[in-house]
Design a protein around this motif. Structure first.
Motif, PDB file in Angstrom:
ATOM      1  N   HIS A  72       0.815  -1.212   0.000  1.00  0.00           N
ATOM      2  CA  HIS A  72       0.000   0.000   0.000  1.00  0.00           C
ATOM      3  C   HIS A  72       0.856   1.272   0.000  1.00  0.00           C
ATOM      4  O   HIS A  72       0.567   2.227  -0.716  1.00  0.00           O
ATOM      5  N   SER A  73       1.929   1.313   0.816  1.00  0.00           N
ATOM      6  CA  SER A  73       2.808   2.482   0.845  1.00  0.00           C
ATOM      7  C   SER A  73       4.167   2.058   1.386  1.00  0.00           C
ATOM      8  O   SER A  73       4.306   0.977   1.965  1.00  0.00           O
ATOM      9  N   ALA A  74       5.177   2.930   1.201  1.00  0.00           N
ATOM     10  CA  ALA A  74       6.530   2.586   1.635  1.00  0.00           C
ATOM     11  C   ALA A  74       7.321   3.847   1.951  1.00  0.00           C
ATOM     12  O   ALA A  74       7.003   4.940   1.486  1.00  0.00           O
ATOM     13  N   HIS A  75       8.373   3.672   2.744  1.00  0.00           N
ATOM     14  CA  HIS A  75       9.250   4.775   3.139  1.00  0.00           C
ATOM     15  C   HIS A  75      10.652   4.186   3.322  1.00  0.00           C
ATOM     16  O   HIS A  75      10.835   3.262   4.105  1.00  0.00           O
ATOM     17  N   HIS A  76      11.639   4.705   2.600  1.00  0.00           N
ATOM     18  CA  HIS A  76      13.000   4.185   2.657  1.00  0.00           C
ATOM     19  C   HIS A  76      13.971   5.342   2.826  1.00  0.00           C
ATOM     20  O   HIS A  76      13.891   6.345   2.104  1.00  0.00           O
ATOM     21  N   SER A  77      14.916   5.213   3.760  1.00  0.00           N
ATOM     22  CA  SER A  77      15.909   6.270   3.955  1.00  0.00           C
ATOM     23  C   SER A  77      17.015   5.774   4.861  1.00  0.00           C
ATOM     24  O   SER A  77      16.763   5.175   5.906  1.00  0.00           O
ATOM     25  N   ALA A  78      18.278   6.035   4.458  1.00  0.00           N
ATOM     26  CA  ALA A  78      19.457   5.779   5.293  1.00  0.00           C
ATOM     27  C   ALA A  78      19.478   4.368   5.864  1.00  0.00           C
ATOM     28  O   ALA A  78      19.781   4.160   7.038  1.00  0.00           O
ATOM     29  N   GLY A  79      19.145   3.400   5.045  1.00  0.00           N
ATOM     30  CA  GLY A  79      19.198   2.015   5.494  1.00  0.00           C
ATOM     31  C   GLY A  79      17.988   1.561   6.280  1.00  0.00           C
ATOM     32  O   GLY A  79      17.877   0.392   6.649  1.00  0.00           O
TER      33      GLY A  79
END
Length: 252
Positions: A53-60
């Protein structure tokens, strides 16, 4: 942007509706918080659909939200929301499950993701319930017929029952009925009252006339000396009520 998927999730989407539910509850750290009513409604699921549905990726660090929808026997859909993230100290993916989009949103806000991280993106998934095609009810997938083994399993199950209230044990009629068992299946049940040292199993038997009979086994160590103990009941409600009583005694 390429999203690293959890292999366990990819594998799970290939399972039947009841198997998918068992996998979801088995990997979610908070599955015991789900309402009994929700789990009971899912007992009659006919079809399943799951999607990111949704995603969030940052700095590992990453966070994904998955939408799991089941088609129930009455034609209505039921959706659970799964939150997967690796924001813990060890960086190992953790799974959580919620009954509403609002609940999973609140859980997401609490995650220690940096505010300067790349903004979330939402996939174009409609907010209306997923329309799943009607599927005829599936029969239970029993192991290959082996009457001797199934009758012996029923005998051993009833023999190890140590219900403190003798009247709650399956009676002689059940014993006679299970002498006609030709196949059986054992599955673990989940729910908010199956925790803290308790386990609940359904022992389903297929009789020669095609009728299915289930017994419910409660395993626990809520005994004065901590000894392992098994109790057997004729219904899931009776088994869960027993868990409630034993848990109350052990806490007291």
């Amino acid at each position: 942007m390429s999203i690293p998927r959890d292999p366990a999730l990819d594998q799970a989407f290939d399972h039947a509706p009841d198997e998918q539910l068992a996998l979801l509850l088995g990997r979610a750290l908070n599955s015991f918080e789900l309402p009994d009513e929700t789990l009971q409604r899912l007992d009659c699921a006919l079809a399943y659909d799951g999607s990111l549905h949704s995603a969030h990726h940052s700095a590992g660090r990453h966070r994904e939200t998955y939408r799991h929808t089941w088609l129930l026997a009455d034609g209505s859909p039921l959706t659970l929301w799964e939150l997967v993230h690796n924001t813990g100290r060890d960086g190992i993916p953790q799974h959580e499950v919620y009954v509403s989009e609002d609940e999973v949103h609140l859980a997401t806000v609490r995650l220690p993701l940096p505010p300067e991280a790349t903004p979330d993106f939402d996939l174009q998934v409609p907010l209306t319930p997923v329309q799943l095609p009607p599927v005829p009810p599936r029969g239970r997938a029993f192991d290959p017929a082996d009457p001797d083994r199934s009758v012996d399993h029923a005998r051993r199950l009833l023999r190890r029952a140590e219900n403190p209230e003798p009247a709650t044990r399956p009676g002689p009629g059940t014993c006679r009925l299970l002498r006609t068992a030709c196949a059986h299946q054992i599955t673990q049940a989940f729910g908010p009252r199956v925790n803290h040292g308790f386990a609940l199993y359904e022992h389903a038997f297929l009789l020669r006339d095609g009728v299915e009979v289930s017994l419910w086994e409660v395993e626990h160590t809520a005994t004065p000396d901590g000894r392992h103990m098994c109790e057997v009941y004729a219904s899931q409600d009776a088994a869960r009520a027993a868990i409630e009583r034993r848990a109350g005694v052990s806490r007291g």
